[in-house]
Design a protein around this motif. Sequence first.
Motif, PDB file in Angstrom:
ATOM      1  N   UNK A 157      11.633  10.769   3.283  1.00 20.32           N
ATOM      2  CA  UNK A 157      11.672   9.486   3.980  1.00 20.32           C
ATOM      3  C   UNK A 157      10.405   8.719   3.648  1.00 20.32           C
ATOM      4  N   UNK A 158      10.564   7.457   3.275  1.00 23.28           N
ATOM      5  CA  UNK A 158       9.427   6.585   2.972  1.00 23.28           C
ATOM      6  C   UNK A 158       9.441   5.430   3.972  1.00 23.28           C
ATOM      7  N   UNK A 159       8.270   5.131   4.540  1.00 25.99           N
ATOM      8  CA  UNK A 159       8.161   4.024   5.493  1.00 25.99           C
ATOM      9  C   UNK A 159       7.194   2.986   4.948  1.00 25.99           C
ATOM     10  N   UNK A 160       7.585   1.732   5.023  1.00 28.29           N
ATOM     11  CA  UNK A 160       6.782   0.618   4.525  1.00 28.29           C
ATOM     12  C   UNK A 160       5.894   0.102   5.649  1.00 28.29           C
ATOM     13  N   UNK A 161       4.585   0.024   5.376  1.00 27.39           N
ATOM     14  CA  UNK A 161       3.635  -0.464   6.363  1.00 27.39           C
ATOM     15  C   UNK A 161       2.967  -1.739   5.845  1.00 27.39           C
ATOM     16  N   UNK A 162       3.040  -2.803   6.616  1.00 22.30           N
ATOM     17  CA  UNK A 162       2.351  -4.050   6.234  1.00 22.30           C
ATOM     18  C   UNK A 162       0.857  -3.881   6.478  1.00 22.30           C
ATOM     19  N   UNK A 163       0.063  -4.041   5.425  1.00 20.84           N
ATOM     20  CA  UNK A 163      -1.393  -3.851   5.498  1.00 20.84           C
ATOM     21  C   UNK A 163      -2.101  -5.070   4.895  1.00 20.84           C
ATOM     22  N   UNK A 164      -2.017  -6.210   5.546  1.00 22.35           N
ATOM     23  CA  UNK A 164      -2.608  -7.429   4.976  1.00 22.35           C
ATOM     24  C   UNK A 164      -4.130  -7.416   5.068  1.00 22.35           C
ATOM     25  N   UNK A 165      -4.738  -8.335   4.350  1.00 20.07           N
ATOM     26  CA  UNK A 165      -6.187  -8.516   4.372  1.00 20.07           C
ATOM     27  C   UNK A 165      -6.711  -8.763   2.981  1.00 20.07           C
ATOM     28  N   UNK A 166      -6.512  -7.793   2.093  1.00 14.07           N
ATOM     29  CA  UNK A 166      -6.856  -8.009   0.683  1.00 14.07           C
ATOM     30  C   UNK A 166      -5.984  -9.127   0.130  1.00 14.07           C
ATOM     31  N   UNK A 167      -4.698  -9.051   0.380  1.00 16.65           N
ATOM     32  CA  UNK A 167      -3.747 -10.130   0.108  1.00 16.65           C
ATOM     33  C   UNK A 167      -2.770 -10.183   1.281  1.00 16.65           C
ATOM     34  N   UNK A 168      -2.078 -11.309   1.477  1.00 14.08           N
ATOM     35  CA  UNK A 168      -1.174 -11.399   2.626  1.00 14.08           C
ATOM     36  C   UNK A 168       0.098 -10.581   2.471  1.00 14.08           C
ATOM     37  N   UNK A 170       0.364  -7.573   1.142  1.00 14.43           N
ATOM     38  CA  UNK A 170       0.015  -6.182   0.890  1.00 14.43           C
ATOM     39  C   UNK A 170       0.761  -5.227   1.809  1.00 14.43           C
ATOM     40  N   UNK A 171       1.325  -4.160   1.204  1.00 10.58           N
ATOM     41  CA  UNK A 171       1.973  -3.109   1.974  1.00 10.58           C
ATOM     42  C   UNK A 171       1.474  -1.745   1.495  1.00 10.58           C
ATOM     43  N   UNK A 172       1.683  -0.740   2.335  1.00  7.48           N
ATOM     44  CA  UNK A 172       1.460   0.649   1.966  1.00  7.48           C
ATOM     45  C   UNK A 172       2.752   1.413   2.136  1.00  7.48           C
ATOM     46  N   UNK A 173       2.806   2.605   1.540  1.00  7.04           N
ATOM     47  CA  UNK A 173       4.016   3.426   1.599  1.00  7.04           C
ATOM     48  C   UNK A 173       3.657   4.802   2.169  1.00  7.04           C
ATOM     49  N   UNK A 174       4.263   5.148   3.290  1.00  2.00           N
ATOM     50  CA  UNK A 174       3.994   6.431   3.933  1.00  2.00           C
ATOM     51  C   UNK A 174       5.088   7.417   3.559  1.00  2.00           C
ATOM     52  N   UNK A 175       4.667   8.555   3.019  1.00  2.00           N
ATOM     53  CA  UNK A 175       5.596   9.599   2.600  1.00  2.00           C
ATOM     54  C   UNK A 175       5.068  10.928   3.137  1.00  2.00           C
ATOM     55  N   UNK A 176       5.768  11.534   4.065  1.00  7.38           N
ATOM     56  CA  UNK A 176       5.274  12.750   4.684  1.00  7.38           C
ATOM     57  C   UNK A 176       3.940  12.481   5.357  1.00  7.38           C
ATOM     58  N   UNK A 177       2.940  13.313   5.079  1.00  9.37           N
ATOM     59  CA  UNK A 177       1.608  13.132   5.667  1.00  9.37           C
ATOM     60  C   UNK A 177       0.668  12.409   4.701  1.00  9.37           C
ATOM     61  N   UNK A 178       1.237  11.495   3.908  1.00 11.27           N
ATOM     62  CA  UNK A 178       0.463  10.742   2.919  1.00 11.27           C
ATOM     63  C   UNK A 178       0.797   9.265   3.035  1.00 11.27           C
ATOM     64  N   UNK A 179      -0.225   8.420   2.870  1.00 15.02           N
ATOM     65  CA  UNK A 179       0.039   6.993   2.784  1.00 15.02           C
ATOM     66  C   UNK A 179      -0.665   6.439   1.555  1.00 15.02           C
TER      67      UNK A 179
END
Length: 308
Positions: A157-168, A170-179
């Motif tokens: 399972x992959x979860x998309x996390x919005x992580x703005x600041x560097x660019x508007x 910007x997202x991160x991808x969480x997979x298991x215990x890793x982002x």
Amino acid sequence: MSSPTPQDLEPLIHPLFDSTTSTFTYLVACPSTLHAVVIDSVLDFDPATSRISTTTADSLLSLIRSHNYKTVKILETHVHADHLTASRYLQTQLASNDAEEEEKKNGGIKPEICIGKRIVQVQERFAERYGIPREEWDGVFDRVFEDDEEFRVGDLKVKVKHLPGHTPDHVGYMVGSNIFCGDSLFDPEIGSARCDFPGGNAHALYNSVQTLFSLPAQYRIYTGHDYPSADSRSPQPYTTVADQKLLNKHLKEGTTKDQFVNWRQERDSGLAEPKLLHQALQVNVRAGRMPRDGMLKVPLRMPGGWKL
């Protein structure tokens, strides 16, 4: 014994470091199905000759094929300003119009090129700046993710996390215990990313880092770049949440938002623009496609008051 669920299955992770742009690309795979995704790929570009090459991307393709992975998605964390994405090249190499050949290449799968949903505002901004025709950027990403959207890569399972600041966007991808946090955070000795690009915001980046810091202490944060000083250490693809909170030189636990924002804004005011800024933005808002006329625009900086 029951099989692991998507909530507790951990991925196979292959970091690849491009020393020319100091960029990490990640190949992330499901151990049970061998379905995989690529995160933040690199297309080689020589600004002195304006020549594009695919050595780095071809090494990634060799790794994919050596493990018999089936690449289902090519993910971007944001529109990069320091390297060209190889997403379109990888997609064309992994998928073919010929069904028999495609089956040999990637198990009959055409990988989707994906990014967060705020890509459109970034595309509009830079399309206007560089005069990019709408038909060359509109709809070029196969899928744009909603905040907190979840999708599967095999049994992962992959979860998309919005992580703005560097660019508007910007997202991160969480997979298991890793982002995979892109340019939200770097190795603790490097700190944080600049926030002076259009739409960047130091306040937003501080909040995004708090989102990362709220994860369990043992979770691994995989970064988009590393810049170790000469011979000090090898590039490190990840640190834990605990290490970042304790050691990050810009944002360790206890740093207030005002402290960070004031420091980040002062720091950014003196930074030079990335070497590949203009070339990278024009290719990356096109999802790795090249301009149809084969031309990229680079603005001139004229001495004050001087005209031709």
